[in-house]
Motif scaffolding. Sequence first.
Motif, PDB file in Angstrom:
ATOM      1  N   UNK A   6      11.425 -33.986   7.682  1.00 40.48           N
ATOM      2  CA  UNK A   6      11.338 -32.941   6.670  1.00 40.48           C
ATOM      3  C   UNK A   6      10.623 -33.499   5.440  1.00 40.48           C
ATOM      4  N   UNK A   7       9.357 -33.139   5.226  1.00 35.56           N
ATOM      5  CA  UNK A   7       8.669 -33.555   4.000  1.00 35.56           C
ATOM      6  C   UNK A   7       9.255 -32.795   2.803  1.00 35.56           C
ATOM      7  N   UNK A   8       9.744 -33.534   1.812  1.00 36.47           N
ATOM      8  CA  UNK A   8      10.450 -32.926   0.692  1.00 36.47           C
ATOM      9  C   UNK A   8       9.832 -33.329  -0.642  1.00 36.47           C
ATOM     10  N   UNK A   9       9.905 -32.424  -1.598  1.00 37.36           N
ATOM     11  CA  UNK A   9       9.500 -32.732  -2.961  1.00 37.36           C
ATOM     12  C   UNK A   9       8.005 -32.688  -3.180  1.00 37.36           C
ATOM     13  N   UNK A  10       7.580 -32.904  -4.437  1.00 42.68           N
ATOM     14  CA  UNK A  10       6.156 -32.792  -4.789  1.00 42.68           C
ATOM     15  C   UNK A  10       5.274 -33.818  -4.090  1.00 42.68           C
ATOM     16  N   UNK A  11       5.826 -34.954  -3.706  1.00 47.26           N
ATOM     17  CA  UNK A  11       5.045 -35.972  -3.002  1.00 47.26           C
ATOM     18  C   UNK A  11       5.200 -35.871  -1.488  1.00 47.26           C
ATOM     19  N   UNK A  12       5.917 -34.848  -1.030  1.00 46.09           N
ATOM     20  CA  UNK A  12       6.112 -34.634   0.407  1.00 46.09           C
ATOM     21  C   UNK A  12       6.603 -35.904   1.102  1.00 46.09           C
ATOM     22  N   UNK A  13       7.633 -36.488   0.508  1.00 42.74           N
ATOM     23  CA  UNK A  13       8.243 -37.681   1.089  1.00 42.74           C
ATOM     24  C   UNK A  13       9.034 -37.298   2.334  1.00 42.74           C
ATOM     25  N   UNK A  14       8.840 -38.050   3.391  1.00 43.83           N
ATOM     26  CA  UNK A  14       9.511 -37.729   4.653  1.00 43.83           C
ATOM     27  C   UNK A  14      10.984 -38.114   4.604  1.00 43.83           C
TER      28      UNK A  14
END
Length: 210
Positions: A6-14
């Motif tokens: 699940x890519x999350x947050x503004x930086x699309x951290x996995x």
Amino acid sequence: MNWEKLPLGPLQTNCYVLANSKKNCIIVDPGEEGVRLTNHLQQRKLTPQAILLTHAHFDHIGAVDYIRNAYNIPVYLHNKEKNWLIDPTLNGSHLFMMGEIKIKEADHHFSSECEMTVGDFIFEVFETPGHSPGSVSFYFKDDGVVVSGDALFQGSIGRTDLPGGDHTQLMKSIHDKLLVLPEETQVLPGHGQPTTIGEEMDSNPFLNGF
């Protein structure tokens, strides 16, 4: 064991949710969007048993307290970054002006490489510093999966220009701890798409000639 990214947050951290047939799971790097992550767990009818952190940069920790409090589960982190969760200067949220992130300290700290049993899950902790001093990777040998955090990416490696970063150390970590794994091992990185050890040995330009 099954895993979901699940890519999350503004930086699309996995963020990774690793679950077994009993619907128990562990969560790696819940970086942001705690409500979305909780909804996902509820939809899958999963019961989290712990939160594992590959390291304590702000984009990997933003939803830690939300998930920890929602499920009353422990958090694991390397002791070299013990103070990072509570210090926006250390975790980088102050530096990147993402809003200061301060969360409670981890409940448990890795002090060395080890094999661990957390709930229903057995895995090895590899120290893979270089991106940050306390970076670790989690190796699930029986499932052929390693969660590499921001050490190794598909076609790239972690940045080392942040405080505590060390390029030579990172390259040694990748070479000594990750590239020695079976080539078919799936690599679940902190950003971007999953890959395999074999693919990175063959095509990662940062590893050529090392």
